[in-house]
Design a protein around this motif. Structure first.
Motif, mmCIF file in Angstrom:
data_model
loop_
_atom_site.group_PDB
_atom_site.id
_atom_site.type_symbol
_atom_site.label_atom_id
_atom_site.label_comp_id
_atom_site.label_asym_id
_atom_site.label_seq_id
_atom_site.Cartn_x
_atom_site.Cartn_y
_atom_site.Cartn_z
ATOM 1 N N GLY A 33 0.786 -1.253 -0.108
ATOM 2 C CA GLY A 33 0.076 -0.027 0.120
ATOM 3 C C GLY A 33 0.905 1.154 -0.036
ATOM 4 O O GLY A 33 0.472 2.210 -0.732
ATOM 5 N N PHE A 34 1.932 1.240 0.773
ATOM 6 C CA PHE A 34 2.795 2.243 0.809
ATOM 7 C C PHE A 34 3.394 2.573 -0.542
ATOM 8 O O PHE A 34 3.719 3.828 -0.993
ATOM 9 C CB PHE A 34 4.015 2.201 2.132
ATOM 10 C CG PHE A 34 3.226 2.512 3.317
ATOM 11 C CD1 PHE A 34 2.232 3.185 3.699
ATOM 12 C CD2 PHE A 34 3.768 1.527 4.483
ATOM 13 C CE1 PHE A 34 1.481 3.365 4.963
ATOM 14 C CE2 PHE A 34 3.161 1.744 5.668
ATOM 15 C CZ PHE A 34 2.133 2.641 6.010
ATOM 16 N N GLN A 35 3.818 1.454 -1.136
ATOM 17 C CA GLN A 35 4.536 1.666 -2.287
ATOM 18 C C GLN A 35 3.531 2.437 -3.640
ATOM 19 O O GLN A 35 4.016 3.230 -4.341
ATOM 20 C CB GLN A 35 5.125 0.439 -2.958
ATOM 21 C CG GLN A 35 6.619 -0.207 -2.335
ATOM 22 C CD GLN A 35 6.980 -1.466 -2.700
ATOM 23 O OE1 GLN A 35 6.242 -2.037 -3.526
ATOM 24 N NE2 GLN A 35 8.089 -1.609 -2.535
ATOM 25 N N LEU A 36 2.260 1.702 -3.540
ATOM 26 C CA LEU A 36 1.387 2.250 -4.288
ATOM 27 C C LEU A 36 1.203 3.838 -4.104
ATOM 28 O O LEU A 36 0.996 4.776 -5.051
ATOM 29 C CB LEU A 36 0.168 1.427 -4.410
ATOM 30 C CG LEU A 36 -1.251 2.266 -5.307
ATOM 31 C CD1 LEU A 36 -0.633 1.704 -6.554
ATOM 32 C CD2 LEU A 36 -2.252 1.122 -4.980
ATOM 33 N N LEU A 37 0.922 4.064 -2.715
ATOM 34 C CA LEU A 37 0.528 5.432 -2.415
ATOM 35 C C LEU A 37 1.875 6.278 -2.825
ATOM 36 O O LEU A 37 1.656 7.575 -3.303
ATOM 37 C CB LEU A 37 0.553 5.553 -1.049
ATOM 38 C CG LEU A 37 0.322 7.151 -0.320
ATOM 39 C CD1 LEU A 37 -1.171 7.414 -0.889
ATOM 40 C CD2 LEU A 37 0.364 6.880 1.095
ATOM 41 N N GLY A 38 3.074 5.815 -2.761
ATOM 42 C CA GLY A 38 4.150 6.758 -3.032
ATOM 43 C C GLY A 38 4.317 7.074 -4.418
ATOM 44 O O GLY A 38 4.884 7.958 -4.905
ATOM 45 N N GLN A 39 3.956 6.063 -5.253
ATOM 46 C CA GLN A 39 4.037 6.001 -6.801
ATOM 47 C C GLN A 39 2.929 7.069 -7.164
ATOM 48 O O GLN A 39 3.445 7.917 -7.975
ATOM 49 C CB GLN A 39 3.706 4.771 -7.370
ATOM 50 C CG GLN A 39 4.929 3.730 -7.481
ATOM 51 C CD GLN A 39 4.418 2.393 -7.990
ATOM 52 O OE1 GLN A 39 3.490 2.268 -8.275
ATOM 53 N NE2 GLN A 39 5.500 1.679 -7.785
ATOM 54 N N ASN A 40 1.801 7.107 -6.553
ATOM 55 C CA ASN A 40 0.913 7.950 -6.950
ATOM 56 C C ASN A 40 1.202 9.305 -6.590
ATOM 57 O O ASN A 40 1.007 10.300 -7.289
ATOM 58 C CB ASN A 40 -0.653 7.508 -6.505
ATOM 59 C CG ASN A 40 -1.249 6.457 -7.106
ATOM 60 O OD1 ASN A 40 -0.662 5.931 -8.041
ATOM 61 N ND2 ASN A 40 -2.188 5.604 -6.288
ATOM 62 N N LEU A 41 1.666 9.769 -5.367
ATOM 63 C CA LEU A 41 2.233 10.789 -4.800
ATOM 64 C C LEU A 41 3.285 11.352 -5.939
ATOM 65 O O LEU A 41 3.160 12.678 -5.955
ATOM 66 C CB LEU A 41 2.702 10.763 -3.635
ATOM 67 C CG LEU A 41 3.172 11.916 -2.748
ATOM 68 C CD1 LEU A 41 1.981 13.000 -2.686
ATOM 69 C CD2 LEU A 41 3.662 11.632 -1.104
ATOM 70 N N GLY A 42 4.208 10.587 -6.099
ATOM 71 C CA GLY A 42 5.507 10.933 -7.021
ATOM 72 C C GLY A 42 4.795 11.460 -8.488
ATOM 73 O O GLY A 42 5.269 12.554 -8.884
ATOM 74 N N THR A 43 3.747 10.773 -8.980
ATOM 75 C CA THR A 43 3.255 11.244 -10.215
ATOM 76 C C THR A 43 2.375 12.574 -9.985
ATOM 77 O O THR A 43 2.520 13.617 -10.866
ATOM 78 C CB THR A 43 1.901 10.307 -10.955
ATOM 79 O OG1 THR A 43 2.674 8.999 -10.860
ATOM 80 C CG2 THR A 43 1.567 10.576 -12.039
ATOM 81 N N THR A 44 1.748 12.843 -8.858
ATOM 82 C CA THR A 44 0.988 14.158 -8.669
ATOM 83 C C THR A 44 1.966 15.072 -8.354
ATOM 84 O O THR A 44 1.735 16.058 -9.010
ATOM 85 C CB THR A 44 0.303 13.970 -7.520
ATOM 86 O OG1 THR A 44 -0.874 12.848 -7.838
ATOM 87 C CG2 THR A 44 -0.617 15.090 -6.987
ATOM 88 N N LEU A 45 3.016 14.839 -7.712
ATOM 89 C CA LEU A 45 3.808 15.942 -7.510
ATOM 90 C C LEU A 45 4.594 16.390 -8.703
ATOM 91 O O LEU A 45 4.942 17.566 -9.009
ATOM 92 C CB LEU A 45 4.793 15.649 -6.252
ATOM 93 C CG LEU A 45 4.326 15.452 -5.189
ATOM 94 C CD1 LEU A 45 5.350 15.193 -3.946
ATOM 95 C CD2 LEU A 45 3.752 16.759 -4.451
ATOM 96 N N GLY A 46 4.777 15.589 -9.517
ATOM 97 C CA GLY A 46 5.330 15.791 -10.908
ATOM 98 C C GLY A 46 4.522 16.707 -11.952
ATOM 99 O O GLY A 46 5.019 17.509 -12.451
#
Length: 55
Positions: A33-46
């Motif tokens: 779950g944390f990995q998925l959240l981290g990937q989505n957060l990275g995309t959003t911040l990008g």
């Protein structure tokens, strides 16, 4: 003989193993779950970075 019978009927070790397996399953689910959240957060911040700094 009584000691051997008590030892064979003792299931406290099995309970500890079951709790350990449950804890491991929860940990694996949390990591996923944390990995998925981290990937989505990275995309959003990008996307935010691209919107604020257009090239």
């Amino acid at each position: 003989m009584n000691t051997i019978t008590r030892f064979l009927n003792d299931e406290s070790g099995a309970t500890a193993i079951e709790y350990g397996l449950i804890a491991a399953l929860v940990a694996v689910a949390a990591i996923a779950g944390f990995q998925l959240l981290g990937q989505n957060l990275g995309t959003t911040l990008g996307k935010v970075n691209s919107a604020l700094n257009p090239s």
